[in-house]
Scaffold this active site. Structure first.
Site, mmCIF file in Angstrom:
data_model
loop_
_atom_site.group_PDB
_atom_site.id
_atom_site.type_symbol
_atom_site.label_atom_id
_atom_site.label_comp_id
_atom_site.label_asym_id
_atom_site.label_seq_id
_atom_site.Cartn_x
_atom_site.Cartn_y
_atom_site.Cartn_z
ATOM 1 N N ASP A 365 0.878 -1.158 0.000
ATOM 2 C CA ASP A 365 0.000 0.000 0.000
ATOM 3 C C ASP A 365 0.920 1.213 0.000
ATOM 4 O O ASP A 365 2.040 1.140 0.504
ATOM 5 C CB ASP A 365 -0.879 -0.003 1.257
ATOM 6 C CG ASP A 365 -1.652 1.286 1.414
ATOM 7 O OD1 ASP A 365 -2.336 1.679 0.451
ATOM 8 O OD2 ASP A 365 -1.549 1.914 2.479
ATOM 9 N N LYS A 366 0.480 2.339 -0.554
ATOM 10 C CA LYS A 366 1.345 3.520 -0.605
ATOM 11 C C LYS A 366 1.284 4.331 0.681
ATOM 12 O O LYS A 366 2.283 4.532 1.375
ATOM 13 C CB LYS A 366 0.953 4.419 -1.786
ATOM 14 C CG LYS A 366 1.805 5.709 -1.856
ATOM 15 C CD LYS A 366 1.336 6.609 -2.964
ATOM 16 C CE LYS A 366 0.052 7.313 -2.610
ATOM 17 N NZ LYS A 366 0.203 8.334 -1.546
ATOM 18 N N THR A 367 0.082 4.796 1.018
ATOM 19 C CA THR A 367 -0.064 5.760 2.106
ATOM 20 C C THR A 367 0.297 5.157 3.453
ATOM 21 O O THR A 367 -0.290 4.172 3.884
ATOM 22 C CB THR A 367 -1.514 6.293 2.154
ATOM 23 O OG1 THR A 367 -1.871 6.759 0.864
ATOM 24 C CG2 THR A 367 -1.637 7.414 3.172
#
Length: 673
Positions: A365-367
């Site tokens: 996941d990025k965030t």
């Protein structure tokens, strides 16, 4: 309360999470049961050892009470039926399934030892094995207790998802507000959501506007502005303004509950590796039974008395019982779990941890995982030689200090980091939808959006927008553009190095995020990822995991939000970063305490070291059987050597000690990584 609200209670409560609660409580009860049985068994084992003739002979002392055999029989009967009950019950369960394993082997060993020893008390010639019986049951109980403790908590995810919702909602009835329980909320109800509160249900805004933090639900790093007729999601957090919302979905129909259902289904379908010790125990069961009964038959055929043949058989059975095998896996699990925690890894699912050595694809996941999860200042540029970038930031901060807007929060955070004194604004005014303005130190300052510049025919600097998908605000002094401030969700400095390590180990690195295409592409290119997926919803993350698994990839998923929970549960190895939600952490198999992607590299090394140590322990645990069982059966009888029960017990104890020492060496090995 209205009758229809009261009646709705049954429709909106009592769904899936209660099942998780029941499973969690059942697991805790089982651990408590093993712990209680272990302590009772241990207390009884001490006098059994002390009063055992074989132990007394071995250590060269004599202490026989009147009726000594009957005292041993009485104490051992309690140990067998109370301490051994879980294994006898497990044996019956394995027999019904036609899959003999560890429980069958333990039950066989303790039953042979108990009934043979009891027969010697009441007239059968031979030596009792009561002390073997007691020590075996005590060791098996503590082994299972350690093992079960290491995997406790898998059902917490559903409870934590539910806990994201507030307990009450503010129901609007005309001019009055009434607080009602969440389960009594109905579709069509009008509710008030105060600043800073969690949204109690999915709905549509009918009055007011605010910024809502949906990052734990959607993965979007920036708080989202919500206005009239916009949808809000239950579980998100309201910003600094009150909202009136018409309820659309409650209970089972809510977005959050759909996530709950996905987590539950993914957990149910997660494959479990058959424990290596169970496989070893299964084969050891067949071997011990075959050699045991074969020994009895051979000695009888050779014309020896039944009592002698029976003693040979019992010695084989008792030596085959898995003291060391019972500790081989749980000891390594307990040590690796503790030492890994000191290195920033919390292991919740031992099977996934053991299998982390197989990871071939990592889905991030990025965030909050590859990025910091904060909306921070990335660039401050001055376009006027009369004002430095620090001065541009200082004057802008005067207008942003009282705002809850995410851009304002990011600017103020930067000002505090740089220890800049914020000046006092006068005649503050909001430029609807385009920015803010005020007088600061006699100058008219405006902090505005690109739209304001376009409306005022002010040229936007060519280099204002980089390829990093930043949000840019512009600073005007007395109507003239003097600079701009760019903000974005910053990439963690450790991310690039971690990705280099993964690629070096032939692991594909991919990203799935709820953020927009431009942001996702910028992060992917900057970090050199093998691919990315943008604007992804929770169910789509699960689909991505499944697609990779269908391509024969062994997938690890790393994330921190509720939106990641279903994919974390579905992946072969689910890894949550510690800065994220408790929900993500409780759904994952492994938690990164320090939120450092480089810890995942350590995880893979830890997994390999732990797996190797387990294999070594299984070899040590079963190796003595290869030597001791044939000797106990009497293969060297013609040479004048037959392994006696006491010497066999020494073999068994030595094997257990070797297993324990070898497990302890894992501390040193992991610490060096």
């Amino acid at each position: 309360m209205d009758k229809e609200h009261k009646m709705s209670h049954d429709d909106h409560s009592g769904h899936n999470p209660k099942h998780g609660q029941m499973g969690h409580d059942h697991h805790k009860m089982m651990i408590a049961d093993f712990r209680k049985r272990f302590w009772v068994t241990l207390v009884l084992t001490i006098p059994i050892l002390f009063l055992s003739p074989m132990i007394q002979e071995f250590f060269g002392y004599e202490f026989l009470l009147p009726g000594n055999p009957y005292i041993l029989f009485a104490l051992s009967s309690i140990v067998y039926f109370y301490g051994g009950w879980p294994f006898l019950k497990g044996f019956w369960s394995e027999v019904k399934k036609g899959a003999p394993g560890m429980m069958t082997l333990i039950a066989m060993a303790i039953s042979v030892a108990y009934f043979y020893s009891s027969a010697t008390v009441f007239g059968l010639e031979g030596v009792d094995f009561f002390w073997e019986l007691a020590t075996l049951i005590a060791i098996m109980l503590v082994g299972h207790w350690i093992e079960m403790k290491s995997v406790l908590g898998a059902s917490k995810a559903l409870q934590l998802l539910v806990s994201m919702m507030p307990a009450e909602a503010h129901l609007v009835k005309g001019d009055t507000i009434e607080d009602i329980a969440l389960e009594d909320l109905l579709k069509g109800d009008l509710i008030l959501i105060k600043p800073g509160e969690k949204v109690p249900a999915d709905g549509i805004i009918v009055e007011g506007s605010s910024y809502l933090n949906e990052s734990m639900l959607t993965g979007e790093s920036k708080p989202v502005k919500k206005e009239l007729n916009d949808k809000v999601i239950g579980g998100s957090v309201n910003g600094n303004s009150s909202l009136k919302v018409k309820v659309e979905h409650t209970g089972k129909d809510s977005y959050l509950n759909k996530v709950i259902t996905m987590v539950e289904e993914a957990q149910k379908t997660k494959s479990k590796m058959q424990n290596l010790s169970d496989r070893a125990a299964k084969w050891l069961t067949y071997i011990a039974l075959a050699i045991g009964f074969g020994t009895l038959a051979v000695w009888l055929v050779l014309g020896f008395p039944f009592v002698y043949a029976l003693e040979r058989m019992v010695t084989v059975m008792v030596i085959a019982c898995p003291h060391a095998l019972g500790l081989a896996i749980p000891l390594v699990v307990a040590i690796s779990t503790a030492v890994s925690a000191q290195n920033g890894l919390l292991i919740r699912n031992r099977t996934a941890f053991e299998e982390s050595r197989k990871i071939s694809a990592l889905l991030f996941d990025k965030t909050g995982t590859l990025t910091k999860g904060d909306f921070g200042v990335t660039r401050i540029e001055s376009v006027d030689n009369n004002y430095s970038s620090d001065e541009v930031l200082r004057l802008a901060s005067a207008l942003e200090q009282s705002s809850e807007h995410p851009i304002a929060v990011g600017i103020i955070k930067k000002v505090k980091e740089d220890k800049i004194t914020i000046p006092k604004p006068e005649n503050f005014n909001s430029i609807t939808g385009k920015g803010v303005e005020a007088t600061v130190e006699g100058k008219k300052i405006k902090v505005v959006s690109p739209g304001y510049l376009r409306d005022e025919k002010i040229t936007i600097p060519e280099d204002a927008y980089s390829d990093a998908a930043e949000t840019v605000v512009f600073v005007l002094i007395d109507g003239k553009l003097v600079g701009y401030i760019a903000l974005a969700d910053e990439i963690r400095p450790e991310s690039a190095e971690a990705i280099r390590v993964f690629k070096k180990n032939n692991i594909k690195v991919l990203m799935a995020t709820g953020d927009n295409e431009k942001t996702a592409k910028a992060v992917s290119e900057k970090l050199g990822l093998d691919g990315y997926y943008a604007e992804v919803l929770p169910h789509q993350k699960v689909e991505i995991v499944e697609q990779l698994q269908n391509k024969e990839e062994f997938v690890a998923m790393t994330g921190d939000g509720v939106n990641d929970a279903p994919a974390l549960a579905k992946a072969d190895v689910g890894i949550a970063v510690g800065s994220g939600t408790d929900v993500a952490a409780e759904t994952a198999d492994i938690i990164l305490v320090n939120s450092n992607p480089q810890d995942i590299a350590n995880l893979i090394l830890f997994g390999k070291a732990t797996y190797n140590k387990m294999i070594q322990n299984l070899i040590w645990a079963t190796g003595y059987n290869v030597v001791a069982i044939p000797l106990a059966a009497g293969v060297l009888y013609s040479s004048g050597f037959v392994l006696g029960p006491a010497v066999g017990a020494v073999f068994m104890s030595l094997s257990t000690i070797i297993v324990a020492i070898n497990a302890q060496l894992l501390k040193r090995k992991i610490a060096k990584k």
